[in-house]
Design an enzyme around this catalytic site. Structure first.
Site, PDB file in Angstrom:
ATOM      1  N   PRO A 204       0.803  -1.229   0.000  1.00  0.00           N
ATOM      2  CA  PRO A 204       0.000   0.000   0.000  1.00  0.00           C
ATOM      3  C   PRO A 204       0.833   1.276   0.000  1.00  0.00           C
ATOM      4  O   PRO A 204       1.773   1.426   0.780  1.00  0.00           O
ATOM      5  CB  PRO A 204      -0.817  -0.123   1.287  1.00  0.00           C
ATOM      6  CG  PRO A 204      -0.966  -1.594   1.483  1.00  0.00           C
ATOM      7  CD  PRO A 204       0.341  -2.187   1.022  1.00  0.00           C
ATOM      8  N   CYS A 205       0.456   2.189  -0.892  1.00  0.00           N
ATOM      9  CA  CYS A 205       1.226   3.423  -1.070  1.00  0.00           C
ATOM     10  C   CYS A 205       0.632   4.613  -0.328  1.00  0.00           C
ATOM     11  O   CYS A 205       1.285   5.654  -0.212  1.00  0.00           O
ATOM     12  CB  CYS A 205       1.332   3.756  -2.552  1.00  0.00           C
ATOM     13  SG  CYS A 205      -0.250   4.187  -3.334  1.00  0.00           S
TER      14      CYS A 205
END
Length: 462
Positions: A204-205
């Protein structure tokens, strides 16, 4: 929930962790063991009381539908937030009371167990193709399968994939079947993951992107990076390929400069590198723009690692982008196909009232068809008023959005890729904006596999 709790904010801010990943014998919440997991054990008569206490917190600290039998008692499996509170000794008072009474026991490290995703079976054609594979790979945080599209084209076989979002699961299963697809990686015991040569993950960014609050590892989603470490440490694949936003390099004390020599890496990036090295890998990273492979300007940060001491590993070289890539105009659909994406009158008025339109007008908001599209984001449709790039089509009365198929082409997904989610077209935009670009992944993976002696040099030619 009390705002003094480590998860008291909207983005789950937590206490900073300074303990080294090499401390194997430390508490279960240390990074080597991935995200905090665990369960509350109770006798059946106390189950509803425990569930009520956990549900009283916002968000609910119990995983949905996660009550299991365990040695004659009930195990209520906790969310990452809930397990962290218990690990740090900061449980809600109602739970603390039950713990003090001895009617409830906290068992850290107890995972819910791998949950297979329901979906269509793999086709006979795909099953036959997988039997001739030359390497095995896993795909963590799989999304809609960007890594898989790239690696199967190189002769790889996916032996395990994990994705928590149910809409992404549906799209993934529509293209690849669901036999190898599992849900939440924090619930999966590493022993379930089959042996493989290459681990891939687009973790996840949101905690690292410039568009967010940039909390890094103080955001629960940022902690999911440690799940990658957990699988690497347990399975010891020959190599890995990870992807995230380029801004990760400069969080927490770093800064970007137009002159690469003046860029300063932040503590978040340094920790990612050191953690990957601590689990036994030689690590390289590179910021790459996708515009050589696809008609989209998309800067992303890639991490490549080789297990230390591999006798077959050769010098790895990052791939060079192909020359003369396609323009945006080449991937557009006809006006007839795109008519459904025309802005409504209300949407067009909102665009014309936006600060971006008033300051830049058409040159700022309309796509340059002879060039490349701007970065496609997961909020593409939701941000239509101020930031979404629009197409000016003379055959339509008003500008339009990119179609879903056009977005897939901008990302480099083949036209045979099923987008799914017919019940909500906007979800496909969201999923594509979060995806990796398969052509870029394929180019990097070819270089990795050549270094490992799995693919000959001929496979690296464009």
């Amino acid at each position: 929930m009390d705002q003094n709790h480590p998860f008291g904010g909207s983005h789950c801010k937590k206490p900073r962790r300074d303990t080294s990943i090499s401390d194997v014998d430390g508490p279960l919440w240390l990074p080597r063991n991935g995200c905090p997991v665990g369960a509350l054990l109770c006798d059946i008569p106390r189950l509803q009381e425990v569930l009520k206490a956990l549900a009283a917190e916002k968000p609910n600290l119990a995983r949905p539908k996660a009550v299991k039998d365990y040695n004659g008692r009930k195990a209520v499996h906790l969310t990452i937030e809930g397990a962290t509170l218990l690990c740090f000794g900061q449980a809600p008072e109602a739970i603390n009371k039950l713990l003090r009474e001895g009617s409830v026991e906290f068992l850290p490290g107890l995972r819910l167990g791998a949950q297979r995703c329901r979906g269509p079976a793999r086709s006979a054609e795909k099953a036959l193709a997988s039997n001739s594979s030359c390497f095995a790979f896993v795909e963590l945080f799989a999304g809609i399968g960007g890594f898989r599209w790239a690696l199967e084209a190189l002769g790889g076989q996916c032996v395990f994939a994990s994705e928590i979002d149910v809409d992404c699961q549906d799209a993934y299963a529509a293209n690849f079947g669901s036999e190898d697809l599992y849900g939440d990686i924090t619930a999966v015991d590493a022993k379930v993951v089959p042996s493989h040569e290459l681990l891939t993950a687009g973790f996840p960014c949101q905690p690292f992107t410039r568009r967010g609050e940039r909390l890094g590892f103080e955001d629960a989603r940022g902690e999911l990076f440690f799940e990658v470490l957990r699988i690497l440490h347990s399975c010891k694949p020959k190599a890995f390929l990870l992807e995230n936003v380029w801004n990760m390099q400069f969080l927490d004390g770093g800064h970007w400069d137009a002159d690469p020599q003046k860029c300063v890496f932040g503590e978040v990036y340094k920790k990612v590198i050191s953690c990957l090295e601590d689990v036994g890998y030689e690590v390289q990273s590179k910021q790459i723009n996708s515009d050589g492979w696809v008609p989209q300007k998309r800067e992303r940060l890639y991490f490549v690692g080789f297990r230390r001491g591999l006798p077959l590993a050769k010098d790895f070289q990052w791939p060079e982008p192909p020359a003369n890539g396609r323009s945006l105009e080449e991937v557009l659909e006809s006006a007839e196909m795109a008519q459904c994406c025309e802005l409504t009158e209300a949407q067009w008025r909102a665009v014309q009232k936006s600060s971006t339109w008033l300051s830049g007008g058409a040159p700022l908001r309309f796509a340059q068809l002879e060039g490349k599209a701007r970065t496609l984001t997961s909020s593409y449709k939701a941000s239509f008023a101020c930031t979404a790039e629009l197409v000016s089509d003379p055959q339509l009365e008003r500008p339009r959005f990119f179609t879903r198929r056009e977005c897939a082409r901008l990302m480099g997904f083949p036209d045979k890729c099923l987008l799914g989610n017919e019940h909500s077209e906007n979800r496909a935009y969201h999923q594509l904006g979060n995806a990796v670009c398969p052509p870029v992944i394929k180019a990097i993976a070819e270089a990795i596999l050549h270094s490992l002696g799995i693919l000959p040099m001929v496979h690296r030619k464009q």
